[in-house]
Design an enzyme around this catalytic site. Structure first.
Site, PDB file in Angstrom:
ATOM      1  N   GLU A 416       0.824  -1.213   0.000  1.00 30.55           N
ATOM      2  CA  GLU A 416       0.000   0.000   0.000  1.00 30.55           C
ATOM      3  C   GLU A 416       0.861   1.266   0.000  1.00 30.55           C
ATOM      4  OE1 GLU A 416      -2.822  -0.500  -0.921  1.00 30.55           O
ATOM      5  OE2 GLU A 416      -3.169  -2.579  -0.304  1.00 30.55           O
ATOM      6  N   HIS A 422       3.912   6.075  -5.143  1.00 33.32           N
ATOM      7  CA  HIS A 422       3.662   6.285  -6.571  1.00 33.32           C
ATOM      8  C   HIS A 422       2.829   7.561  -6.746  1.00 33.32           C
ATOM      9  CE1 HIS A 422       2.008   4.424 -10.600  1.00 33.32           C
ATOM     10  NE2 HIS A 422       2.824   5.436 -10.816  1.00 33.32           N
TER      11      HIS A 422
HETATM   12 ZN   LIG Z   1      -2.606  -2.870  -4.979  1.00 30.23          ZN
END
Ligand SMILES: [Zn+2]
Length: 631
Positions: A416, A422
């Site tokens: 996560e 990201h």
């Molecule tokens: Zn994922």
């Protein structure tokens, strides 16, 4: 692991509602931890200082809907007007997404609380109104045509951030039908998706699931959740009894499950035809503009190297001490551990594992992970599983976990945070309009962080048993996330092609098709694992066959992740920067193009070979330990 993988999910970019919920139920099962330090509970005041502020914002957005319709019929007037219309739309979407991120995350920590439900209900109405208010846009853009829109983009530099959206709308416009046909299709949307509802009702509510007594005298109820718990029972006779009873019950309803899945496939094939796609696969991959070749290469390479999966089953048989391996031997743990992974220790492990990404990245993680973005522990009424919710562009991502101090929880944490980082890199480098990355790319980013943490822990393992534990976990993850998902993908494609060829798709026919694939993947003919008619009904148990060519992305994600980790380990700073550029690219292009810029061609065998090679390395290491011990 597989069960947990299905649960753990990236939250959808727009609606902040999980795309896939688990078959094991919506509520977190673990009892409350009392006196939880507030450090482990997210701080939502970064979104809105008070609930009243949220209310006021909702009111403002309700009033502002009229701004969205103001440009109807005017998009072609000038580049400036088009820019103004698009800017208005994206500003609105950004604000409404912040509103829904806040509400859905409040609701998910207490699903039984009517206040959270009510907030979501009011948003639903707003979403519908906003969507109706902007529905003119795509058809109007398509009608303007490529030439005019390209001329606008060329003449107004500020349209650049909207160019991807404009071109994508034109691309998909080729498959938009006449207004009358579109209206008929939209009227048929609900009836065309009825099969899935019927299947879920049957599987989750109406079937009377069997109860059996295990060898310790305990009676167990084999619902879908009961099955996923007891299929890993350490006692083999118990497992066999579980499989006999559970699959036997599915078999009783083979014809009905056949009717529902056939209904789903027929609807998909019809929609693909109506929208003038060459085939159903192409239709469902077109949203992200994924070439069919990605899917077909994935399936082909996996079949070419299916021996590696067979080697795993043989190793599993050796570790379990079983020489007549059956389907009921897939789930029991290979290696157990007493190691614990409390949240703070998990954070340290992840931080340590990020060295390979450079100081800048790990500093960012170090800071963010202390910043109360997470809701860490289970509590009554909290949504089960885990997700990252990153849709609120100008605030920060949120992470919901149900951390239980085991390795699975630690790996989920890395996953996560992989999504969250990201998002952080994307938002720093892309305008809002290009920040919505796809599942196809971000799952790669997330799984790469799991692999990095695995390797970090392996290097520091203090005993052979500990090494064996991580290796066994990695191996099982590659089976469940790669090979098993490719097997599902192959079946999903086969049943659609069957209908495309005009053949009848009954429950019995699907069992026959599934049996053939199951036998091939598990080495039945080669004597690796005995596959019987009993488990050939498994297709009826998998809800994902109603998710429209979704599961192949589990496989492409772990493949892409394995590829990037390999590159970074051998490629030095250059490989690292290429990987970071992939993260920074966000949603600025189609996923396959973003990856290509980072040196990863998803149409080539390279990523699929990378994950299969990794599996071989892991098995070499396990076998070396076992051989040493056998001496
Ligand atoms: Zn994922």
């Amino acid at each position: 692991m597989e069960k947990q993988l299905f649960k753990r999910h990236l939250i959808s970019i727009i609606s902040a509602v999980a795309l896939v919920s688990s078959a094991t139920g919506l509520y977190a099962q673990t009892p409350e931890k009392s006196d939880i330090d507030e450090q482990y509970i997210w701080d939502l005041t970064d979104f809105y200082a008070t609930k009243e502020a949220w209310e006021a914002e909702l009111e403002r957005l309700r009033t502002d809907i009229s701004q969205l319709t103001a440009f109807e019929g005017k998009l072609g007037e000038s580049a400036e007007t088009l820019l103004e219309a698009l800017d208005t739309g994206s500003a609105y979407r950004k604000d409404v997404t912040r509103l829904s991120t806040y509400a859905s995350n409040i609701r998910n920590t207490n699903l039984g609380d009517p206040k959270g439900q009510a907030m979501m209900g009011r948003l639903q109405a707003l979403f519908q109104a906003a969507s109706a208010a902007t529905s003119y846009m795509a058809p109007e853009l398509v009608a303007l045509g490529k030439e005019k829109i390209e001329a606008f983009i060329g003449s107004e530099p500020r349209l650049e951030k909207h160019a991807f959206f404009l071109r994508n709308t034109l691309r998909q416009g080729e498959h938009v039908l006449s207004p009358e046909t579109e209206q008929v299709i939209s009227l048929l949307r609900t009836p065309l998706s009825a099969a899935q509802g019927a299947r879920d009702m049957l599987a989750n509510a109406e079937i009377e699931w069997p109860r059996i007594t295990l060898s310790d005298g305990k009676e167990v109820h084999l619902t879908n959740a009961g099955y996923s718990l007891h299929r890993a029972d350490p006692d083999r006779e118990d497992r066999i009894a579980v499989f006999d009873a559970f699959w036997g019950k599915y078999k009783d309803f083979e014809s009905t499950f056949g009717v529902t899945l056939n209904g789903e496939v027929q609807a998909n094939v019809a929609m693909a035809k109506a929208r003038k796609y060459d085939n159903t696969l192409q239709y469902f991959l077109s949203g992200d503009n994924i070439p069919e070749e990605v899917y077909r290469t994935l399936v082909n390479v996996t079949n070419e190297r299916i021996d590696v999966l067979h080697r795993y089953f043989e190793l599993r048989g050796r570790m379990l001490g079983v020489d007549d391996l059956g389907y009921h031997d897939i789930y029991p743990d290979l290696v157990k551990t007493d190691l614990t992974f409390p949240i703070d220790k998990t954070r340290d492990y992840m931080l340590g594992s990020l060295d390979i990404l450079g100081k800048d990245f790990s500093d960012k993680f170090a800071e963010a992970s202390m910043d109360r973005w997470m809701h860490v522990y289970p509590q009554p009424g909290k949504r089960s599983g885990a997700y990252m919710s990153g849709a609120a562009y100008d605030v920060h991502p949120l992470i919901l976990l149900n951390h239980q101090d085991d390795y699975n929880s630690a790996s989920t944490y890395a996953h996560e945070w992989g999504h969250a980082m990201h998002k952080v890199l994307t938002n720093e480098n892309q305008p809002y309009e290009l920040s919505g990355f796809s599942i196809f790319t971000t799952e790669i980013a997330a799984i790469a962080k799991e692999i990095l943490m695995q390797e970090y822990l392996l290097e520091r393992a203090e005993s052979e048993d500990e090494r064996l534990f991580y290796l066994g976990y990695a191996l099982e993850q590659m089976r469940g996330t790669f090979f098993r998902q490719v097997m599902f993908s192959e079946f999903e494609l086969a049943i659609h092609e069957e209908v495309e060829k005009g053949r009848a798709l009954t429950g019995a026919r699907m069992t026959q098709m599934y049996s053939e694939i199951l036998k091939r993947y598990h080495g039945h003919e080669k004597g690796v694992m005995n596959i019987t008619d009993r488990e050939a009904i498994e297709w009826a148990y998998i809800p994902h066959f109603y998710y429209n060519f979704y599961v192949y992305q589990y496989a492409t994600s772990i493949a892409g992740a394995a590829y990037f980790v390999d590159q970074m380990k051998t490629g030095g700073e250059e490989a690292r920067d290429t990987y970071l550029n992939f993260l920074k690219a966000g949603g600025s292009q189609h996923p396959v193009d973003i990856l290509k810029d980072a040196g990863l061609d998803m149409m080539s065998p390279a990523p699929y070979n990378a994950v299969i090679d990794r599996m071989e390395v892991v098995m070499d290491e396990i076998e070396a330990i076992l051989d040493k011990r056998a001496k």
